[in-house]
Scaffold this motif. Structure first.
Motif, PDB file in Angstrom:
ATOM      1  N   ASN A   5     -24.768   0.963 -47.339  1.00 20.75           N
ATOM      2  CA  ASN A   5     -25.413   1.071 -46.030  1.00 20.75           C
ATOM      3  C   ASN A   5     -24.399   1.022 -44.895  1.00 20.75           C
ATOM      4  O   ASN A   5     -24.506   1.785 -43.928  1.00 20.75           O
ATOM      5  N   LYS A   6     -23.401   0.150 -45.013  1.00 25.60           N
ATOM      6  CA  LYS A   6     -22.347   0.079 -43.991  1.00 25.60           C
ATOM      7  C   LYS A   6     -21.581   1.399 -43.917  1.00 25.60           C
ATOM      8  O   LYS A   6     -21.340   1.921 -42.824  1.00 25.60           O
ATOM      9  N   LEU A   7     -21.210   1.921 -45.074  1.00 22.02           N
ATOM     10  CA  LEU A   7     -20.453   3.169 -45.125  1.00 22.02           C
ATOM     11  C   LEU A   7     -21.280   4.329 -44.575  1.00 22.02           C
ATOM     12  O   LEU A   7     -20.800   5.111 -43.748  1.00 22.02           O
ATOM     13  N   HIS A   8     -22.514   4.398 -44.991  1.00 23.81           N
ATOM     14  CA  HIS A   8     -23.414   5.474 -44.546  1.00 23.81           C
ATOM     15  C   HIS A   8     -23.626   5.404 -43.027  1.00 23.81           C
ATOM     16  O   HIS A   8     -23.586   6.416 -42.331  1.00 23.81           O
ATOM     17  N   GLU A   9     -23.840   4.212 -42.524  1.00 23.67           N
ATOM     18  CA  GLU A   9     -24.054   4.017 -41.084  1.00 23.67           C
ATOM     19  C   GLU A   9     -22.798   4.407 -40.298  1.00 23.67           C
ATOM     20  O   GLU A   9     -22.885   5.081 -39.265  1.00 23.67           O
ATOM     21  N   TYR A  10     -21.642   4.021 -40.795  1.00 14.05           N
ATOM     22  CA  TYR A  10     -20.405   4.334 -40.084  1.00 14.05           C
ATOM     23  C   TYR A  10     -20.124   5.840 -40.099  1.00 14.05           C
ATOM     24  O   TYR A  10     -19.698   6.409 -39.091  1.00 14.05           O
ATOM     25  N   GLN A  11     -20.388   6.480 -41.225  1.00 19.20           N
ATOM     26  CA  GLN A  11     -20.213   7.933 -41.290  1.00 19.20           C
ATOM     27  C   GLN A  11     -21.127   8.618 -40.282  1.00 19.20           C
ATOM     28  O   GLN A  11     -20.735   9.584 -39.631  1.00 19.20           O
ATOM     29  N   GLY A  12     -22.345   8.122 -40.135  1.00 19.55           N
ATOM     30  CA  GLY A  12     -23.276   8.661 -39.151  1.00 19.55           C
ATOM     31  C   GLY A  12     -22.760   8.502 -37.734  1.00 19.55           C
ATOM     32  O   GLY A  12     -22.882   9.407 -36.903  1.00 19.55           O
ATOM     33  N   LYS A  28      -9.180   4.440 -39.915  1.00 22.89           N
ATOM     34  CA  LYS A  28      -8.799   3.224 -40.640  1.00 22.89           C
ATOM     35  C   LYS A  28     -10.048   2.477 -41.099  1.00 22.89           C
ATOM     36  O   LYS A  28     -10.122   2.029 -42.249  1.00 22.89           O
ATOM     37  N   THR A  29     -11.032   2.365 -40.233  1.00 19.73           N
ATOM     38  CA  THR A  29     -12.283   1.690 -40.605  1.00 19.73           C
ATOM     39  C   THR A  29     -12.968   2.432 -41.745  1.00 19.73           C
ATOM     40  O   THR A  29     -13.430   1.817 -42.710  1.00 19.73           O
ATOM     41  N   LEU A  30     -13.010   3.759 -41.642  1.00 18.75           N
ATOM     42  CA  LEU A  30     -13.625   4.563 -42.693  1.00 18.75           C
ATOM     43  C   LEU A  30     -12.873   4.388 -44.012  1.00 18.75           C
ATOM     44  O   LEU A  30     -13.488   4.240 -45.069  1.00 18.75           O
ATOM     45  N   GLN A  31     -11.552   4.377 -43.937  1.00 19.24           N
ATOM     46  CA  GLN A  31     -10.734   4.187 -45.132  1.00 19.24           C
ATOM     47  C   GLN A  31     -10.987   2.805 -45.744  1.00 19.24           C
ATOM     48  O   GLN A  31     -11.139   2.680 -46.959  1.00 19.24           O
ATOM     49  N   SER A  33     -14.306   2.824 -47.443  1.00 23.68           N
ATOM     50  CA  SER A  33     -14.223   3.609 -48.678  1.00 23.68           C
ATOM     51  C   SER A  33     -13.540   2.820 -49.788  1.00 23.68           C
ATOM     52  O   SER A  33     -13.967   2.870 -50.949  1.00 23.68           O
ATOM     53  N   GLN A  34     -12.494   2.088 -49.437  1.00 24.29           N
ATOM     54  CA  GLN A  34     -11.820   1.252 -50.435  1.00 24.29           C
ATOM     55  C   GLN A  34     -12.747   0.145 -50.934  1.00 24.29           C
ATOM     56  O   GLN A  34     -12.758  -0.170 -52.125  1.00 24.29           O
ATOM     57  N   GLU A  35     -13.534  -0.405 -50.040  1.00 23.11           N
ATOM     58  CA  GLU A  35     -14.511  -1.419 -50.454  1.00 23.11           C
ATOM     59  C   GLU A  35     -15.536  -0.804 -51.408  1.00 23.11           C
ATOM     60  O   GLU A  35     -15.898  -1.400 -52.414  1.00 23.11           O
ATOM     61  N   ALA A  36     -15.966   0.413 -51.101  1.00 25.99           N
ATOM     62  CA  ALA A  36     -16.950   1.101 -51.939  1.00 25.99           C
ATOM     63  C   ALA A  36     -16.419   1.325 -53.352  1.00 25.99           C
ATOM     64  O   ALA A  36     -17.181   1.265 -54.327  1.00 25.99           O
ATOM     65  N   ASN A  37     -15.114   1.566 -53.461  1.00 25.44           N
ATOM     66  CA  ASN A  37     -14.501   1.809 -54.772  1.00 25.44           C
ATOM     67  C   ASN A  37     -14.620   0.610 -55.708  1.00 25.44           C
ATOM     68  O   ASN A  37     -14.447   0.756 -56.913  1.00 25.44           O
TER      69      ASN A  37
END
Length: 114
Positions: A42-49, A67-70, A73-77
């Motif tokens: 949800n955090k990643l999806h919201e930030y991409q939006g 940097k935030t997106l990266q 993404s690393q957290e998602a991995n």
């Protein structure tokens, strides 16, 4: 007269029956069952939006944004269920790309007639 909307509605129903759709649906259910992974999603999806909206408004995407997106993404991995969902998303996107090529081929034919 052909009703192209009937064809589109049939395609929508058929898409729901594909292996790719069923796999994506199952992966999403698995993700939702993993509370931490789902929160990360949800955090990643919201930030991409937010980045998409920023881009559509003509704002510059900054180094800090990347940097935030990266970092997200690393957290998602770290979450196998989230990685599995992303893999299933890629599979269905490939299917949709193929369908798009088929659907738009008549327009391509117009522009590539000899």
């Amino acid at each position: 007269m052909i009703n192209i909307y009937d064809t589109a509605n049939q395609m929508e129903q058929d898409l729901r029956k594909t292996d790719e759709y069923q796999a994506l649906k199952a992966a999403y259910q698995d993700l939702k069952a993993d509370e931490k992974a789902y929160a990360c999603f949800n955090k990643l999806h919201e930030y991409q939006g937010k980045l998409q909206q920023k881009q559509m408004q003509g704002e510059t995407i900054t180094e800090a944004d990347f940097k935030t997106l990266q970092d997200l993404s690393q957290e998602a991995n770290q979450y196998p269920s989230l990685m599995a969902l992303m893999e299933k998303e890629q599979a269905i996107n490939s299917l949709l790309d193929e369908l798009s090529k088929i659907i738009f081929s008549p327009l391509q034919d117009i522009y590539h007639e000899a």
